[in-house]
Design a protein around this motif. Structure first.
Motif, PDB file in Angstrom:
ATOM      1  N   ASN A  93     147.108  40.575  50.295  1.00 58.86           N
ATOM      2  CA  ASN A  93     146.926  39.468  51.242  1.00 58.86           C
ATOM      3  C   ASN A  93     145.453  39.302  51.628  1.00 58.86           C
ATOM      4  OD1 ASN A  93     147.406  37.390  53.031  1.00 58.86           O
ATOM      5  ND2 ASN A  93     148.532  38.620  54.517  1.00 58.86           N
ATOM      6  N   PRO A  94     144.584  39.025  50.637  1.00 64.83           N
ATOM      7  CA  PRO A  94     143.132  38.970  50.895  1.00 64.83           C
ATOM      8  C   PRO A  94     142.707  37.915  51.909  1.00 64.83           C
ATOM      9  CG  PRO A  94     143.650  38.019  48.755  1.00 64.83           C
ATOM     10  CD  PRO A  94     144.893  38.698  49.235  1.00 64.83           C
ATOM     11  N   PHE A  95     143.478  36.842  52.066  1.00 64.00           N
ATOM     12  CA  PHE A  95     143.103  35.803  53.026  1.00 64.00           C
ATOM     13  C   PHE A  95     143.746  36.016  54.404  1.00 64.00           C
ATOM     14  CE2 PHE A  95     142.030  33.809  49.025  1.00 64.00           C
ATOM     15  CZ  PHE A  95     140.864  33.103  49.318  1.00 64.00           C
ATOM     16  N   LYS A  96     144.428  37.155  54.547  1.00 66.93           N
ATOM     17  CA  LYS A  96     145.041  37.505  55.839  1.00 66.93           C
ATOM     18  C   LYS A  96     145.931  36.388  56.377  1.00 66.93           C
ATOM     19  CE  LYS A  96     142.638  41.231  55.583  1.00 66.93           C
ATOM     20  NZ  LYS A  96     143.304  42.457  55.067  1.00 66.93           N
ATOM     21  N   VAL A  97     146.797  35.906  55.516  1.00 69.20           N
ATOM     22  CA  VAL A  97     147.754  34.879  55.925  1.00 69.20           C
ATOM     23  C   VAL A  97     148.839  35.537  56.777  1.00 69.20           C
ATOM     24  CG1 VAL A  97     149.468  33.214  55.135  1.00 69.20           C
ATOM     25  CG2 VAL A  97     147.327  33.487  53.884  1.00 69.20           C
ATOM     26  N   ASP A  98     148.968  35.098  57.998  1.00 67.11           N
ATOM     27  CA  ASP A  98     149.930  35.700  58.910  1.00 67.11           C
ATOM     28  C   ASP A  98     151.025  34.746  59.363  1.00 67.11           C
ATOM     29  OD1 ASP A  98     148.655  38.243  59.028  1.00 67.11           O
ATOM     30  OD2 ASP A  98     147.144  37.403  60.386  1.00 67.11           O
ATOM     31  N   GLU A  99     150.776  33.445  59.251  1.00 59.44           N
ATOM     32  CA  GLU A  99     151.758  32.475  59.738  1.00 59.44           C
ATOM     33  C   GLU A  99     151.619  31.161  58.984  1.00 59.44           C
ATOM     34  OE1 GLU A  99     151.005  31.598  63.872  1.00 59.44           O
ATOM     35  OE2 GLU A  99     148.904  32.210  63.648  1.00 59.44           O
ATOM     36  N   LEU A 100     152.556  30.266  59.200  1.00 54.89           N
ATOM     37  CA  LEU A 100     152.600  29.008  58.476  1.00 54.89           C
ATOM     38  C   LEU A 100     151.309  28.199  58.606  1.00 54.89           C
ATOM     39  CD1 LEU A 100     156.229  27.733  59.175  1.00 54.89           C
ATOM     40  CD2 LEU A 100     155.266  28.306  56.932  1.00 54.89           C
ATOM     41  N   LYS A 101     150.742  28.132  59.787  1.00 58.36           N
ATOM     42  CA  LYS A 101     149.561  27.281  59.999  1.00 58.36           C
ATOM     43  C   LYS A 101     148.360  27.728  59.163  1.00 58.36           C
ATOM     44  CE  LYS A 101     147.671  29.547  64.139  1.00 58.36           C
ATOM     45  NZ  LYS A 101     147.307  29.335  65.561  1.00 58.36           N
ATOM     46  N   ASP A 102     148.369  28.987  58.721  1.00 53.82           N
ATOM     47  CA  ASP A 102     147.273  29.468  57.874  1.00 53.82           C
ATOM     48  C   ASP A 102     147.251  28.770  56.523  1.00 53.82           C
ATOM     49  OD1 ASP A 102     146.517  31.228  59.869  1.00 53.82           O
ATOM     50  OD2 ASP A 102     147.650  32.918  59.037  1.00 53.82           O
ATOM     51  N   LEU A 103     148.388  28.222  56.110  1.00 50.06           N
ATOM     52  CA  LEU A 103     148.461  27.546  54.819  1.00 50.06           C
ATOM     53  C   LEU A 103     147.694  26.232  54.809  1.00 50.06           C
ATOM     54  CD1 LEU A 103     152.238  28.112  53.913  1.00 50.06           C
ATOM     55  CD2 LEU A 103     150.251  29.483  53.232  1.00 50.06           C
ATOM     56  N   ALA A 104     147.308  25.754  55.975  1.00 52.39           N
ATOM     57  CA  ALA A 104     146.549  24.498  56.069  1.00 52.39           C
ATOM     58  C   ALA A 104     145.067  24.714  55.800  1.00 52.39           C
ATOM     59  CB  ALA A 104     146.737  23.876  57.454  1.00 52.39           C
ATOM     60  N   ASP A 105     144.645  25.951  55.713  1.00 53.81           N
ATOM     61  CA  ASP A 105     143.233  26.275  55.454  1.00 53.81           C
ATOM     62  C   ASP A 105     142.847  25.802  54.046  1.00 53.81           C
ATOM     63  OD1 ASP A 105     140.741  27.451  54.971  1.00 53.81           O
ATOM     64  OD2 ASP A 105     141.232  29.260  56.096  1.00 53.81           O
ATOM     65  N   SER A 106     141.865  24.952  53.956  1.00 52.10           N
ATOM     66  CA  SER A 106     141.466  24.386  52.655  1.00 52.10           C
ATOM     67  C   SER A 106     140.911  25.442  51.695  1.00 52.10           C
ATOM     68  CB  SER A 106     140.437  23.275  52.869  1.00 52.10           C
ATOM     69  OG  SER A 106     139.277  23.788  53.515  1.00 52.10           O
ATOM     70  N   LYS A 107     140.504  26.584  52.217  1.00 55.47           N
ATOM     71  CA  LYS A 107     139.955  27.648  51.350  1.00 55.47           C
ATOM     72  C   LYS A 107     141.064  28.410  50.623  1.00 55.47           C
ATOM     73  CE  LYS A 107     137.606  29.803  54.574  1.00 55.47           C
ATOM     74  NZ  LYS A 107     137.788  28.923  55.752  1.00 55.47           N
ATOM     75  N   ILE A 108     142.299  28.205  51.067  1.00 57.76           N
ATOM     76  CA  ILE A 108     143.430  28.916  50.455  1.00 57.76           C
ATOM     77  C   ILE A 108     144.137  28.011  49.449  1.00 57.76           C
ATOM     78  CG2 ILE A 108     145.628  30.056  50.913  1.00 57.76           C
ATOM     79  CD1 ILE A 108     144.616  30.753  53.674  1.00 57.76           C
ATOM     80  N   LYS A 109     144.254  28.498  48.227  1.00 53.19           N
ATOM     81  CA  LYS A 109     144.965  27.737  47.191  1.00 53.19           C
ATOM     82  C   LYS A 109     146.471  27.968  47.361  1.00 53.19           C
ATOM     83  CE  LYS A 109     142.789  29.594  43.711  1.00 53.19           C
ATOM     84  NZ  LYS A 109     142.404  29.908  42.307  1.00 53.19           N
ATOM     85  N   VAL A 110     147.131  26.938  47.832  1.00 54.65           N
ATOM     86  CA  VAL A 110     148.570  27.034  48.084  1.00 54.65           C
ATOM     87  C   VAL A 110     149.334  26.292  46.987  1.00 54.65           C
ATOM     88  CG1 VAL A 110     150.441  26.492  49.689  1.00 54.65           C
ATOM     89  CG2 VAL A 110     148.193  27.167  50.569  1.00 54.65           C
ATOM     90  N   VAL A 111     150.399  26.909  46.502  1.00 52.18           N
ATOM     91  CA  VAL A 111     151.251  26.253  45.507  1.00 52.18           C
ATOM     92  C   VAL A 111     152.659  26.165  46.091  1.00 52.18           C
ATOM     93  CG1 VAL A 111     151.783  28.437  44.329  1.00 52.18           C
ATOM     94  CG2 VAL A 111     152.012  26.292  43.095  1.00 52.18           C
ATOM     95  N   LEU A 112     153.279  25.014  45.927  1.00 57.41           N
ATOM     96  CA  LEU A 112     154.627  24.780  46.436  1.00 57.41           C
ATOM     97  C   LEU A 112     155.520  24.281  45.305  1.00 57.41           C
ATOM     98  CD1 LEU A 112     153.700  22.839  49.720  1.00 57.41           C
ATOM     99  CD2 LEU A 112     154.245  25.276  49.525  1.00 57.41           C
ATOM    100  N   THR A 113     156.812  24.230  45.574  1.00 58.03           N
ATOM    101  CA  THR A 113     157.699  23.597  44.601  1.00 58.03           C
ATOM    102  C   THR A 113     157.803  22.115  44.936  1.00 58.03           C
ATOM    103  OG1 THR A 113     159.522  24.364  45.990  1.00 58.03           O
ATOM    104  CG2 THR A 113     159.123  25.575  43.965  1.00 58.03           C
ATOM    105  N   ALA A 114     158.176  21.332  43.964  1.00 54.91           N
ATOM    106  CA  ALA A 114     158.307  19.880  44.160  1.00 54.91           C
ATOM    107  C   ALA A 114     159.366  19.602  45.217  1.00 54.91           C
ATOM    108  CB  ALA A 114     158.684  19.218  42.837  1.00 54.91           C
ATOM    109  N   PRO A 115     159.231  18.529  45.985  1.00 53.36           N
ATOM    110  CA  PRO A 115     160.169  18.240  47.078  1.00 53.36           C
ATOM    111  C   PRO A 115     161.607  17.992  46.645  1.00 53.36           C
ATOM    112  CG  PRO A 115     158.660  16.402  46.711  1.00 53.36           C
ATOM    113  CD  PRO A 115     158.135  17.544  45.922  1.00 53.36           C
ATOM    114  N   GLU A 116     161.826  17.654  45.367  1.00 53.87           N
ATOM    115  CA  GLU A 116     163.205  17.449  44.918  1.00 53.87           C
ATOM    116  C   GLU A 116     163.915  18.781  44.633  1.00 53.87           C
ATOM    117  OE1 GLU A 116     160.527  16.632  41.276  1.00 53.87           O
ATOM    118  OE2 GLU A 116     160.551  16.180  43.424  1.00 53.87           O
ATOM    119  N   VAL A 117     163.147  19.875  44.601  1.00 53.76           N
ATOM    120  CA  VAL A 117     163.712  21.208  44.406  1.00 53.76           C
ATOM    121  C   VAL A 117     164.153  21.731  45.782  1.00 53.76           C
ATOM    122  CG1 VAL A 117     163.266  23.533  43.512  1.00 53.76           C
ATOM    123  CG2 VAL A 117     162.055  21.556  42.541  1.00 53.76           C
TER     124      VAL A 117
END
Length: 271
Positions: A139-163
């Motif tokens: 956990n190098p970016f110290k992600v602790d909660e959902l709001k941390d995923l909004a950080d532009s420095k973190i590359k977040v990958v999600l599944t498509a909304p139809e999944v």
């Protein structure tokens, strides 16, 4: 010439012996039949069941646990072979509608299953799941909660909304008014997990059970229940199945104590 008393005694004895032979044979045959019936009664009904080759379509998040489950089922149901095809629930739905040869379906949400009522028989929820944030090793970016995923420095990958998991993810992010710009949207949850494991992404939303076998390749960050979503897994037989009885037996078994223990040992919640 008249027979002597001794001759008559010998003839009578021979006649008696001749009459006893078939009676003895009848008694022996009855005992053998009883023994055969007793032996048959001691053999499990499944051992003499007609062999069936079942094809089950299952959500990709069930990959590990269903490989274990099918081995257990085949062991307790001699003559039945189970082949499981894994994919995102929306892909499985498309296959069913196109008439893909299969006997049963298990999706990661009730919405997908409800959309297939014309192709399926009654569905039963066999397990539940929750989402977690999967982050890279340590956990190098110290992600602790959902709001941390909004950080532009973190590359977040999600599944498509139809999944299903993508829809659940979108639901919980919207509820918290968190805007996330993913670097990619994947066709199933296993693809998201793979990208995080390989370091191609820093974080992603996956099911809790997906991270169980990842070891130290990922860190699973729990999401509080009040911010989370519960995923339900319904199972149903397909109306097009050519093995209706065997398919129904397998779907029913998924709710049995044996199958439920396998699911819960893998991290799934009780239905």
């Amino acid at each position: 010439m008249s027979a002597t008393p001794n001759t008559r005694r010998i003839a009578a004895a021979a006649l008696t012996a001749a009459l006893l032979v078939p009676l003895s044979a009848c008694g022996s045959g009855g005992d053998e039949k009883k023994a055969d019936d007793a032996a048959s009664a001691s053999v499990p009904a499944s051992a003499g069941a007609k062999a069936a080759n079942l094809t089950v379509l299952a959500a990709s998040s069930l990959t590990d646990v269903f490989n274990t489950a099918k081995a257990a089922y085949e062991k307790s149901h001699p003559g039945t072979k189970v082949t499981v095809s894994f994919a995102g629930s929306q892909e499985l739905a498309a296959q069913v509608k196109q008439g893909a040869p299969a006997d049963a379906l298990v999706t990661a949400d009730t919405k997908t299953m409800d959309g297939l009522k014309a192709e399926t028989n009654d569905a039963t929820v066999i397990a539940k799941n929750r989402l977690v944030i999967a982050t890279g090793k340590g956990n190098p970016f110290k992600v602790d909660e959902l709001k941390d995923l909004a950080d532009s420095k973190i590359k977040v990958v999600l599944t498509a909304p139809e999944v299903p998991v993508g829809r659940y993810g979108e639901q919980i992010l919207d509820a918290q008014k968190i805007e996330v710009k993913p670097v990619s949207q994947e066709p199933n949850v296993r693809a998201v997990l793979s990208k995080v494991e390989l370091g191609e992404a820093d974080a992603g939303l996956v099911y809790k059970t997906d991270t169980v076998k990842s070891g130290d390749k990922v860190v699973a960050v729990d999401i509080p229940d009040e911010q989370n979503a519960v995923a339900s897994y319904p199972a149903a037989t397909l109306k097009q199945s050519k093995n209706a009885e065997a398919a129904a037996a397998f779907v029913a078994w998924l709710s049995s104590p044996e199958a439920q223990k396998i699911l819960q040992d893998a991290g799934f919640q009780k239905a």
